[in-house]
Design a protein around this motif. Structure first.
Motif, PDB file in Angstrom:
ATOM      1  N   GLU A 108      31.996  29.983  30.062  1.00  0.00           N
ATOM      2  CA  GLU A 108      32.462  30.085  31.439  1.00  0.00           C
ATOM      3  C   GLU A 108      31.465  30.854  32.302  1.00  0.00           C
ATOM      4  N   LYS A 109      31.412  30.521  33.579  1.00  0.00           N
ATOM      5  CA  LYS A 109      30.537  31.202  34.527  1.00  0.00           C
ATOM      6  C   LYS A 109      31.229  32.367  35.205  1.00  0.00           C
ATOM      7  N   GLN A 110      32.550  32.366  35.187  1.00  0.00           N
ATOM      8  CA  GLN A 110      33.304  33.494  35.739  1.00  0.00           C
ATOM      9  C   GLN A 110      34.592  33.667  34.952  1.00  0.00           C
ATOM     10  N   ALA A 111      35.103  34.885  34.986  1.00  0.00           N
ATOM     11  CA  ALA A 111      36.337  35.206  34.268  1.00  0.00           C
ATOM     12  C   ALA A 111      37.451  35.447  35.277  1.00  0.00           C
ATOM     13  N   THR A 112      38.492  34.669  35.171  1.00  0.00           N
ATOM     14  CA  THR A 112      39.615  34.769  36.095  1.00  0.00           C
ATOM     15  C   THR A 112      40.739  35.585  35.464  1.00  0.00           C
ATOM     16  N   LEU A 113      41.171  36.620  36.157  1.00  0.00           N
ATOM     17  CA  LEU A 113      42.281  37.421  35.653  1.00  0.00           C
ATOM     18  C   LEU A 113      43.609  36.731  35.912  1.00  0.00           C
ATOM     19  N   VAL A 114      44.521  36.878  34.951  1.00  0.00           N
ATOM     20  CA  VAL A 114      45.874  36.353  35.089  1.00  0.00           C
ATOM     21  C   VAL A 114      46.836  37.520  34.956  1.00  0.00           C
ATOM     22  N   GLU A 115      47.769  37.619  35.891  1.00  0.00           N
ATOM     23  CA  GLU A 115      48.744  38.709  35.846  1.00  0.00           C
ATOM     24  C   GLU A 115      49.763  38.449  34.750  1.00  0.00           C
ATOM     25  N   LEU A 116      50.143  39.507  34.072  1.00  0.00           N
ATOM     26  CA  LEU A 116      51.163  39.443  33.033  1.00  0.00           C
ATOM     27  C   LEU A 116      52.279  40.410  33.435  1.00  0.00           C
ATOM     28  N   ARG A 117      53.470  39.881  33.622  1.00  0.00           N
ATOM     29  CA  ARG A 117      54.553  40.742  34.109  1.00  0.00           C
ATOM     30  C   ARG A 117      55.845  40.421  33.372  1.00  0.00           C
ATOM     31  N   ARG A 119      59.917  42.562  32.288  1.00  0.00           N
ATOM     32  CA  ARG A 119      60.919  43.465  32.869  1.00  0.00           C
ATOM     33  C   ARG A 119      60.398  44.895  32.938  1.00  0.00           C
ATOM     34  N   GLU A 120      59.626  45.315  31.907  1.00  0.00           N
ATOM     35  CA  GLU A 120      59.117  46.689  31.876  1.00  0.00           C
ATOM     36  C   GLU A 120      57.600  46.756  31.768  1.00  0.00           C
ATOM     37  N   ALA A 121      56.969  45.641  31.525  1.00  0.00           N
ATOM     38  CA  ALA A 121      55.521  45.618  31.310  1.00  0.00           C
ATOM     39  C   ALA A 121      54.803  44.950  32.477  1.00  0.00           C
ATOM     40  N   HIS A 122      53.606  45.429  32.763  1.00  0.00           N
ATOM     41  CA  HIS A 122      52.778  44.830  33.810  1.00  0.00           C
ATOM     42  C   HIS A 122      51.315  45.020  33.446  1.00  0.00           C
ATOM     43  N   GLY A 123      50.553  43.924  33.516  1.00  0.00           N
ATOM     44  CA  GLY A 123      49.140  44.033  33.201  1.00  0.00           C
ATOM     45  C   GLY A 123      48.373  42.784  33.567  1.00  0.00           C
ATOM     46  N   TYR A 124      47.173  42.643  32.993  1.00  0.00           N
ATOM     47  CA  TYR A 124      46.287  41.527  33.308  1.00  0.00           C
ATOM     48  C   TYR A 124      45.562  41.097  32.035  1.00  0.00           C
ATOM     49  N   HIS A 125      45.196  39.803  32.013  1.00  0.00           N
ATOM     50  CA  HIS A 125      44.426  39.302  30.881  1.00  0.00           C
ATOM     51  C   HIS A 125      43.501  38.190  31.348  1.00  0.00           C
ATOM     52  N   PHE A 126      42.536  37.819  30.501  1.00  0.00           N
ATOM     53  CA  PHE A 126      41.592  36.748  30.792  1.00  0.00           C
ATOM     54  C   PHE A 126      41.316  35.984  29.502  1.00  0.00           C
ATOM     55  N   SER A 127      40.760  34.792  29.620  1.00  0.00           N
ATOM     56  CA  SER A 127      40.412  33.971  28.461  1.00  0.00           C
ATOM     57  C   SER A 127      38.982  33.469  28.605  1.00  0.00           C
ATOM     58  N   LEU A 128      38.228  33.513  27.500  1.00  0.00           N
ATOM     59  CA  LEU A 128      36.838  33.059  27.501  1.00  0.00           C
ATOM     60  C   LEU A 128      36.534  32.295  26.216  1.00  0.00           C
ATOM     61  N   THR A 129      35.424  31.551  26.249  1.00  0.00           N
ATOM     62  CA  THR A 129      34.954  30.779  25.105  1.00  0.00           C
ATOM     63  C   THR A 129      33.587  31.294  24.678  1.00  0.00           C
ATOM     64  N   ASP A 130      33.462  31.675  23.429  1.00  0.00           N
ATOM     65  CA  ASP A 130      32.194  32.200  22.898  1.00  0.00           C
ATOM     66  C   ASP A 130      31.265  31.025  22.581  1.00  0.00           C
ATOM     67  N   ARG A 131      30.173  30.935  23.307  1.00  0.00           N
ATOM     68  CA  ARG A 131      29.288  29.783  23.134  1.00  0.00           C
ATOM     69  C   ARG A 131      28.556  29.783  21.795  1.00  0.00           C
ATOM     70  N   GLY A 132      28.355  30.942  21.193  1.00  0.00           N
ATOM     71  CA  GLY A 132      27.600  31.012  19.946  1.00  0.00           C
ATOM     72  C   GLY A 132      28.474  31.066  18.706  1.00  0.00           C
ATOM     73  N   SER A 133      29.772  30.918  18.852  1.00  0.00           N
ATOM     74  CA  SER A 133      30.678  31.067  17.726  1.00  0.00           C
ATOM     75  C   SER A 133      30.587  29.891  16.755  1.00  0.00           C
ATOM     76  N   THR A 134      30.682  30.194  15.464  1.00  0.00           N
ATOM     77  CA  THR A 134      30.776  29.148  14.445  1.00  0.00           C
ATOM     78  C   THR A 134      32.217  28.691  14.246  1.00  0.00           C
ATOM     79  N   ASN A 135      33.155  29.487  14.755  1.00  0.00           N
ATOM     80  CA  ASN A 135      34.584  29.191  14.644  1.00  0.00           C
ATOM     81  C   ASN A 135      35.031  29.093  13.177  1.00  0.00           C
ATOM     82  N   LYS A 136      34.412  29.894  12.317  1.00  0.00           N
ATOM     83  CA  LYS A 136      34.761  29.912  10.911  1.00  0.00           C
ATOM     84  C   LYS A 136      34.939  31.356  10.450  1.00  0.00           C
TER      85      LYS A 136
END
Length: 348
Positions: A108-117, A119-136
């Protein structure tokens, strides 16, 4: 008609199995001295946990019962009010900073934050893809990472997965959004070591095991129980006056015999560059299978016994060591006498 009824029965079984897999159990994870983290954990997930005292935290690792398609790592830390408010104020910016720092290794060229909310919790997260991963093995191509606040806790989480959109991902995010902090202490773990001070001796046991081990205090001299030496839930450690007594309660299936155990142990030492054992001897001391050895020492002796007791589905691995300005024969004899006085019995 028969075929139609059979199909309906199969669909009903499949629906029941799916419902069972999606069912969750409310579990508490200890935050030492500050209550517990409460999560609704799906029944088809396995969980490993450990707690630390400084800082007060719960550290969790979750994954599927079978396979390694994904793994979730969660750390919940208690902070005092001032630090917690400062962390919460800067949470979004810090999560974005972490994401931006990972972009150099991502597709990815940019990382987009997603709000996580929740009843009692509030935060943020993002998702990315590792280009060099062997996935093993332990290398996963996809990562979802973030931070949230709930009650008096700050929770940092990382979901590693092999598929771009695994069905577990929404379940993970739901679990985190529903996270809460309870002032109640977590109930004792049935797989954790329990230690009772009986005055003249220490009694060690694990609720899920039928074995009980008793160590007389007089045999250990000035050795006292030490805390914080390991985060393993079934680990024990006593130390003092040059004597160390430590070990674990484990499932019997993990012990393949004294010699295979010793080969594996010394192979790890060699990889870590640790000094090799000297004058190694295998013997049977009572019901204990043992290996006795020394480690080279500038003066005096540094003697060790690794002893193993397997019974009723439990493996007790105990490590005795003694450093003293005396000949090895004397320190070995003292350790042998101590091991003979450690009693193991099977409870009903």
């Amino acid at each position: 008609m028969a075929n139609r009824l059979a199909c309906i029965a199969l669909l009903a079984c499949a629906a029941a199995a799916t419902a069972q897999a999606q069912a969750a159990q409310t579990r508490q994870f200890a935050i030492p001295g500050h209550g517990s983290l409460v999560l609704d954990v799906p029944n088809d997930w396995r969980v490993a946990e450990r707690s630390t005292d400084d800082p007060p935290s719960a550290n969790l690792r979750m994954g599927p019962v079978l396979g390694d398609g994904w793994v979730l790592q969660v750390t919940a830390v208690w902070l005092d009010a001032e630090k917690r408010r400062a962390t919460a104020r800067g949470m979004k910016a810090n999560v974005q900073k972490t994401a931006d720092g990972m972009l150099s290794q991502a597709l990815e060229k940019q990382a987009t934050l997603v709000e996580l909310r929740g009843r009692e919790a509030h935060g943020y997260h993002f998702s990315l893809t590792d280009r060099g991963s062997t996935n093993k093995g332990g290398d996963y191509r996809y990562v979802t990472q973030g931070t949230l606040a709930t009650g008096e806790l700050i929770v940092i989480f990382t979901l590693l997965h092999r598929d771009p959109a695994p069905p577990e991902k929404p379940r993970v995010l739901e679990l985190l959004a529903d996270a809460r902090h309870s002032a109640e202490a977590a109930p004792p773990r049935r797989d954790a070591l329990q230690l009772r001070d009986l005055g003249q001796s220490y009694e060690l046991s694990v609720p899920v095991s039928r074995l009980v081990m008793t160590i007389p205090k007089s045999a250990m001299g000035s050795a006292k129980r030490q805390r914080g030496a390991s985060n393993h839930p079934r680990y024990f450690y006593f130390s003092g006056g040059g004597l160390n007594v430590s070990g674990w309660f484990e499932p019997a299936s993990g012990f393949r015999g004294i010699k295979p155990f010793w080969e594996q142990e010394t192979a790890v030492w060699e990889k870590r560059g640790l000094p090799p054992p000297v004058d190694t001897a295998f013997s049977r001391i009572g019901q204990w299978d043992t290996v006795i050895y020394d480690i080279a020492f500038p003066s005096g002796s540094n003697s060790h016994i690794r002893a193993h007791w397997v019974q009723a589905g439990t493996w007790i691995d105990i490590h005795l060591s003694l450093t003293a300005n005396r000949p090895s024969a004397e320190t070995r004899a003292q350790l042998t006498e101590l091991l003979k006085r450690i009693a193991v019995r099977e409870r009903n």
